[in-house]
Design a protein around this motif. Structure first.
Motif, PDB file in Angstrom:
ATOM      1  N   ALA A 176       0.835  -1.204   0.000  1.00  0.00           N
ATOM      2  CA  ALA A 176       0.000   0.000   0.000  1.00  0.00           C
ATOM      3  C   ALA A 176       0.871   1.257   0.000  1.00  0.00           C
ATOM      4  O   ALA A 176       0.624   2.213  -0.744  1.00  0.00           O
ATOM      5  N   GLU A 177       1.916   1.237   0.818  1.00  0.00           N
ATOM      6  CA  GLU A 177       2.775   2.421   0.920  1.00  0.00           C
ATOM      7  C   GLU A 177       3.549   2.641  -0.381  1.00  0.00           C
ATOM      8  O   GLU A 177       3.607   3.757  -0.907  1.00  0.00           O
ATOM      9  N   GLU A 178       4.098   1.563  -0.905  1.00  0.00           N
ATOM     10  CA  GLU A 178       4.852   1.680  -2.164  1.00  0.00           C
ATOM     11  C   GLU A 178       3.942   2.158  -3.301  1.00  0.00           C
ATOM     12  O   GLU A 178       4.317   3.010  -4.115  1.00  0.00           O
ATOM     13  N   PHE A 179       2.732   1.633  -3.318  1.00  0.00           N
ATOM     14  CA  PHE A 179       1.751   1.950  -4.368  1.00  0.00           C
ATOM     15  C   PHE A 179       1.384   3.439  -4.366  1.00  0.00           C
ATOM     16  O   PHE A 179       1.508   4.118  -5.386  1.00  0.00           O
ATOM     17  N   VAL A 180       0.981   3.955  -3.224  1.00  0.00           N
ATOM     18  CA  VAL A 180       0.582   5.378  -3.238  1.00  0.00           C
ATOM     19  C   VAL A 180       1.769   6.297  -3.507  1.00  0.00           C
ATOM     20  O   VAL A 180       1.635   7.326  -4.175  1.00  0.00           O
ATOM     21  N   LYS A 181       2.938   5.894  -3.022  1.00  0.00           N
ATOM     22  CA  LYS A 181       4.120   6.717  -3.304  1.00  0.00           C
ATOM     23  C   LYS A 181       4.447   6.704  -4.803  1.00  0.00           C
ATOM     24  O   LYS A 181       4.823   7.722  -5.367  1.00  0.00           O
ATOM     25  N   TYR A 182       4.281   5.547  -5.412  1.00  0.00           N
ATOM     26  CA  TYR A 182       4.496   5.454  -6.866  1.00  0.00           C
ATOM     27  C   TYR A 182       3.554   6.421  -7.590  1.00  0.00           C
ATOM     28  O   TYR A 182       3.962   7.136  -8.513  1.00  0.00           O
ATOM     29  N   LEU A 183       2.293   6.445  -7.157  1.00  0.00           N
ATOM     30  CA  LEU A 183       1.309   7.290  -7.841  1.00  0.00           C
ATOM     31  C   LEU A 183       1.631   8.772  -7.669  1.00  0.00           C
ATOM     32  O   LEU A 183       1.519   9.562  -8.608  1.00  0.00           O
ATOM     33  N   ILE A 184       2.050   9.130  -6.464  1.00  0.00           N
ATOM     34  CA  ILE A 184       2.394  10.532  -6.213  1.00  0.00           C
ATOM     35  C   ILE A 184       3.614  10.936  -7.042  1.00  0.00           C
ATOM     36  O   ILE A 184       3.650  12.005  -7.664  1.00  0.00           O
ATOM     37  N   LYS A 185       4.593  10.055  -7.073  1.00  0.00           N
ATOM     38  CA  LYS A 185       5.794  10.330  -7.863  1.00  0.00           C
ATOM     39  C   LYS A 185       5.431  10.461  -9.347  1.00  0.00           C
ATOM     40  O   LYS A 185       5.912  11.359 -10.045  1.00  0.00           O
ATOM     41  N   TYR A 186       4.544   9.585  -9.778  1.00  0.00           N
ATOM     42  CA  TYR A 186       4.125   9.618 -11.185  1.00  0.00           C
ATOM     43  C   TYR A 186       3.473  10.967 -11.509  1.00  0.00           C
ATOM     44  O   TYR A 186       3.741  11.579 -12.544  1.00  0.00           O
ATOM     45  N   ALA A 187       2.635  11.426 -10.592  1.00  0.00           N
ATOM     46  CA  ALA A 187       1.962  12.716 -10.803  1.00  0.00           C
ATOM     47  C   ALA A 187       2.988  13.844 -10.858  1.00  0.00           C
ATOM     48  O   ALA A 187       2.936  14.702 -11.741  1.00  0.00           O
ATOM     49  N   LEU A 188       3.935  13.828  -9.922  1.00  0.00           N
ATOM     50  CA  LEU A 188       4.943  14.901  -9.898  1.00  0.00           C
ATOM     51  C   LEU A 188       5.773  14.907 -11.182  1.00  0.00           C
ATOM     52  O   LEU A 188       6.153  15.966 -11.678  1.00  0.00           O
ATOM     53  N   GLU A 189       6.015  13.727 -11.714  1.00  0.00           N
ATOM     54  CA  GLU A 189       6.856  13.651 -12.913  1.00  0.00           C
ATOM     55  C   GLU A 189       6.089  13.877 -14.216  1.00  0.00           C
ATOM     56  O   GLU A 189       6.664  14.317 -15.203  1.00  0.00           O
ATOM     57  N   ARG A 231       2.397  13.028   9.562  1.00  0.00           N
ATOM     58  CA  ARG A 231       2.698  12.254   8.357  1.00  0.00           C
ATOM     59  C   ARG A 231       1.643  11.147   8.237  1.00  0.00           C
ATOM     60  O   ARG A 231       0.906  10.894   9.190  1.00  0.00           O
ATOM     61  N   PRO A 232       1.570  10.486   7.077  1.00  0.00           N
ATOM     62  CA  PRO A 232       0.565   9.423   6.942  1.00  0.00           C
ATOM     63  C   PRO A 232       0.750   8.329   7.993  1.00  0.00           C
ATOM     64  O   PRO A 232       1.873   8.028   8.394  1.00  0.00           O
ATOM     65  N   VAL A 233      -0.351   7.773   8.418  1.00  0.00           N
ATOM     66  CA  VAL A 233      -0.334   6.769   9.484  1.00  0.00           C
ATOM     67  C   VAL A 233      -1.104   5.531   9.003  1.00  0.00           C
ATOM     68  O   VAL A 233      -2.153   5.662   8.380  1.00  0.00           O
ATOM     69  N   ILE A 234      -0.545   4.364   9.296  1.00  0.00           N
ATOM     70  CA  ILE A 234      -1.300   3.130   9.041  1.00  0.00           C
ATOM     71  C   ILE A 234      -1.695   2.545  10.389  1.00  0.00           C
ATOM     72  O   ILE A 234      -0.838   2.217  11.208  1.00  0.00           O
ATOM     73  N   LEU A 235      -3.000   2.457  10.614  1.00  0.00           N
ATOM     74  CA  LEU A 235      -3.501   1.860  11.862  1.00  0.00           C
ATOM     75  C   LEU A 235      -3.868   0.405  11.590  1.00  0.00           C
ATOM     76  O   LEU A 235      -4.494   0.087  10.582  1.00  0.00           O
ATOM     77  N   ALA A 261      -6.669  -5.860  10.473  1.00  0.00           N
ATOM     78  CA  ALA A 261      -7.116  -4.795   9.572  1.00  0.00           C
ATOM     79  C   ALA A 261      -6.042  -3.728   9.445  1.00  0.00           C
ATOM     80  O   ALA A 261      -5.185  -3.603  10.318  1.00  0.00           O
ATOM     81  N   MET A 262      -6.091  -2.992   8.369  1.00  0.00           N
ATOM     82  CA  MET A 262      -5.223  -1.809   8.247  1.00  0.00           C
ATOM     83  C   MET A 262      -5.970  -0.692   7.533  1.00  0.00           C
ATOM     84  O   MET A 262      -6.616  -0.906   6.523  1.00  0.00           O
ATOM     85  N   ASP A 263      -5.906   0.495   8.104  1.00  0.00           N
ATOM     86  CA  ASP A 263      -6.442   1.683   7.433  1.00  0.00           C
ATOM     87  C   ASP A 263      -5.273   2.641   7.223  1.00  0.00           C
ATOM     88  O   ASP A 263      -4.504   2.895   8.156  1.00  0.00           O
ATOM     89  N   VAL A 264      -5.143   3.161   6.031  1.00  0.00           N
ATOM     90  CA  VAL A 264      -4.109   4.167   5.773  1.00  0.00           C
ATOM     91  C   VAL A 264      -4.766   5.538   5.860  1.00  0.00           C
ATOM     92  O   VAL A 264      -5.757   5.804   5.164  1.00  0.00           O
ATOM     93  N   LEU A 265      -4.218   6.381   6.731  1.00  0.00           N
ATOM     94  CA  LEU A 265      -4.806   7.703   6.962  1.00  0.00           C
ATOM     95  C   LEU A 265      -3.906   8.789   6.381  1.00  0.00           C
ATOM     96  O   LEU A 265      -2.692   8.769   6.584  1.00  0.00           O
ATOM     97  N   PHE A 266      -4.526   9.736   5.684  1.00  0.00           N
ATOM     98  CA  PHE A 266      -3.766  10.778   4.984  1.00  0.00           C
ATOM     99  C   PHE A 266      -4.143  12.165   5.484  1.00  0.00           C
ATOM    100  O   PHE A 266      -5.294  12.396   5.857  1.00  0.00           O
ATOM    101  N   PRO A 267      -3.172  13.089   5.439  1.00  0.00           N
ATOM    102  CA  PRO A 267      -3.478  14.465   5.838  1.00  0.00           C
ATOM    103  C   PRO A 267      -4.575  15.066   4.956  1.00  0.00           C
ATOM    104  O   PRO A 267      -4.569  14.895   3.740  1.00  0.00           O
ATOM    105  N   GLY A 268      -5.499  15.751   5.590  1.00  0.00           N
ATOM    106  CA  GLY A 268      -6.564  16.431   4.861  1.00  0.00           C
ATOM    107  C   GLY A 268      -7.652  15.507   4.359  1.00  0.00           C
ATOM    108  O   GLY A 268      -8.694  15.957   3.894  1.00  0.00           O
ATOM    109  N   ILE A 269      -7.436  14.202   4.440  1.00  0.00           N
ATOM    110  CA  ILE A 269      -8.365  13.247   3.847  1.00  0.00           C
ATOM    111  C   ILE A 269      -8.961  12.337   4.916  1.00  0.00           C
ATOM    112  O   ILE A 269     -10.156  12.072   4.937  1.00  0.00           O
ATOM    113  N   GLY A 270      -8.102  11.868   5.831  1.00  0.00           N
ATOM    114  CA  GLY A 270      -8.527  10.787   6.720  1.00  0.00           C
ATOM    115  C   GLY A 270      -8.256   9.474   6.005  1.00  0.00           C
ATOM    116  O   GLY A 270      -7.239   9.333   5.319  1.00  0.00           O
TER     117      GLY A 270
END
Ligand code: 4AD
Ligand code: MG
Length: 462
Positions: free
Chosen positions: A262-275, A348-352, A375-384
């Motif tokens: 999950a962490e690698e995936f969202v980071k990939y997407l963010i990097k893709y957007a920046l690039e 910073r993002p938190v995984i509960l 279970a795991m929930d990934v929580l993001f700033p501004g989003i939850g």
């Protein structure tokens, strides 16, 4: 002559050549001798400037070139003498495809509220903001397929019409061809679905997970990416009744592998957007959220915190804060709690992980303690919550016991239970809310503004 898209025109140097462009007029200014038209064709946030000497054109044509009109322009691409653009087109001919009456065109003026644009969702694509948002949305969808394809995951199309309620929350839209004015009831008073299209009760899916698991337990690693539907009456800036979800499901993954993915995936997407979406992101950073680029880079460059639900409750309790919703072990966390953890406590993002079993779905793997599930929930700033997932219960008896305990219709889940009977395997997966991702990546603040045609309670206009 072949049409060139404005994006291509601005990124390659074709100065001196004859070009043909087609697009919609953003603005027109000038005087009685010359007019300057800012033209946009959707391929990029940037406009091309068209310069037209009024003597060379019909007076009425020039008059009809108003904001919103659609035109085709051919002419020579030259270096611009004015400020603000490197190149411009010296128009030699202009064809008017579609007028746009200045008196009645809703987007004649700039600076409309988001609410106004939502009411005019059929036209809002033509604004810079929505052009940027929907180009980024496209890029993210593309990047998602790219990511999984590169990792050897298979794209599995799970059904939109189902007979099951994957999340067990009962928030489903019925699918029926029965005449609602002539419903047939059985002796016990319940509806008789025998005469219905499928001969049984069906609904729009809330998640492709259960079917995804069937695929993963043979293909190894799969993902679904499709629309999901929830009839929950949540009128918030984070909820839609129709949203898109990406759900990878992996055999032989435990909860830690799941979090890593999950962490690698969202980071990939963010990097893709920046690039790949630089200009659109810069525009949004200027106009919508001036911390956007900083936030994206921050998430990209920092490890997500991983703590248990129980630890999170201790942190929240220790603050002594007055919450709108009470904090206590066993209660679900609300957006205010999630955002405190992410935005104020850890920054910073938190995984509960390891939530109480009572507040999570039936399919989650039960922990040894008898109280919590993996279970795991990934929580993001501004989003939850941006991702929800888990390791799945692979043990037949334990899964069946949980289904019985929660009074779920076992007869509708026989096929799901079968996978635990025949060659069961440890496996995990998660769901990323596509629009929540787009909210984060674009800096937009309302989920209705990152899906072309939002469906929310009492709203299905377009
Ligand atoms: O947490 P949820 O309900 O999880 C599932 O549906 C699992 N079956 C996923 C899985 O394990 N395969 O939903 C997953 C994500 C949420 O974290 C959120 O981002 C998004 O879907 N989501 C919504 N987005 C917009 N509007 C809604 N009403 C949403 N409900 C959930
Ligand atoms: Mg969830």
């Amino acid at each position: 002559m072949k049409r060139t898209k404005i994006k291509a025109l601005l990124s390659t140097s074709q100065v001196g050549s004859e070009v043909l462009v087609k697009g919609w007029v953003r603005t027109k200014r000038g005087n009685k001798n010359v007019v300057f038209i800012a033209l946009n064709d959707g391929s990029t946030i940037n406009n091309i400037q068209v310069v037209a000497d009024t003597v060379s054109f019909d007076e009425n044509l020039i008059k009809d070139i108003t904001t919103g009109a659609c035109i085709a322009v051919s002419g020579k691409l030259v270096e611009s003498q004015g400020q603000g653009q490197k190149v411009e087109i010296n128009a030699s001919s202009i064809e008017l495809y579609g007028k746009s009456d200045a008196e009645t065109y809703p987007l004649q003026k700039k600076g409309h509220s988001m609410e106004f644009l939502r009411e005019n969702a059929h036209l809002r694509f033509r604004t810079n903001t929505f052009g940027a948002v929907f180009r980024i949305r496209h890029s993210m969808a593309f990047a998602i397929h790219n990511y999984f394809n590169d990792k050897g995951f298979f794209y599995l199309h799970t059904p939109i019409i189902t007979g099951s309620d994957a999340e067990g929350a009962g928030e489903m839209f019925h699918v029926t061809t029965m005449d609602l004015n002539k419903l047939v009831h059985k002796e016990d008073g319940s509806l008789d679905f025998n005469g219905d299209f499928f001969g049984k009760e069906t609904n729009l899916t809330v998640s492709g997970q259960l079917e995804g698991e069937l695929g993963a337990l043979s293909l190894g690693e799969i993902y679904t990416f499709g629309p999901t539907f929830r009839a929950e009456n949540s009128n918030t800036p984070r909820h839609l009744a129709e949203f898109w979800m990406i759900e990878p499901e992996m055999s032989f993954y435990d909860l830690n592998d799941n979090m890593d993915l999950a962490e690698e995936f969202v980071k990939y997407l963010i990097k893709y957007a920046l690039e790949n979406c630089r200009e659109d992101l810069e525009f949004l950073n200027n106009m919508i959220d001036n911390k956007l680029l900083e936030k994206l880079n921050f998430v990209l460059n920092n490890e997500f915190v991983r703590i248990t639900y129980t630890e999170a409750v201790s942190i929240l309790t220790a603050t002594g804060k007055k919450w709108d919703y009470m904090v206590g072990w066993g209660r679900d966390l609300q957006a205010e709690h999630e955002r405190y953890l992410v935005e104020e406590h850890f920054k910073r993002p938190v995984i509960l992980t390891d939530y109480p079993r009572e507040i999570k779905a039936f399919y989650m793997k039960q922990n040894e303690d008898g109280k919590t599930v993996r279970a795991m929930d990934v929580l993001f700033p501004g989003i939850g919550e941006i991702i929800g997932g888990s390791q799945r219960e692979e043990n037949y008896e334990k899964l069946l016991a949980r289904i019985t305990e929660m009074k779920l219709p076992q007869k509708d889940l026989w096929w799901y239970l079968d996978t635990r009977k025949f060659g069961t395997a440890p496996h995990s997966g998660f769901g990323l809310g596509f629009e929540r991702l787009i909210l984060f990546v674009t800096g937009m603040s309302n989920i209705r503004d990152v899906i072309p045609f939002p469906r929310t309670p009492k709203n299905a206009e377009f």
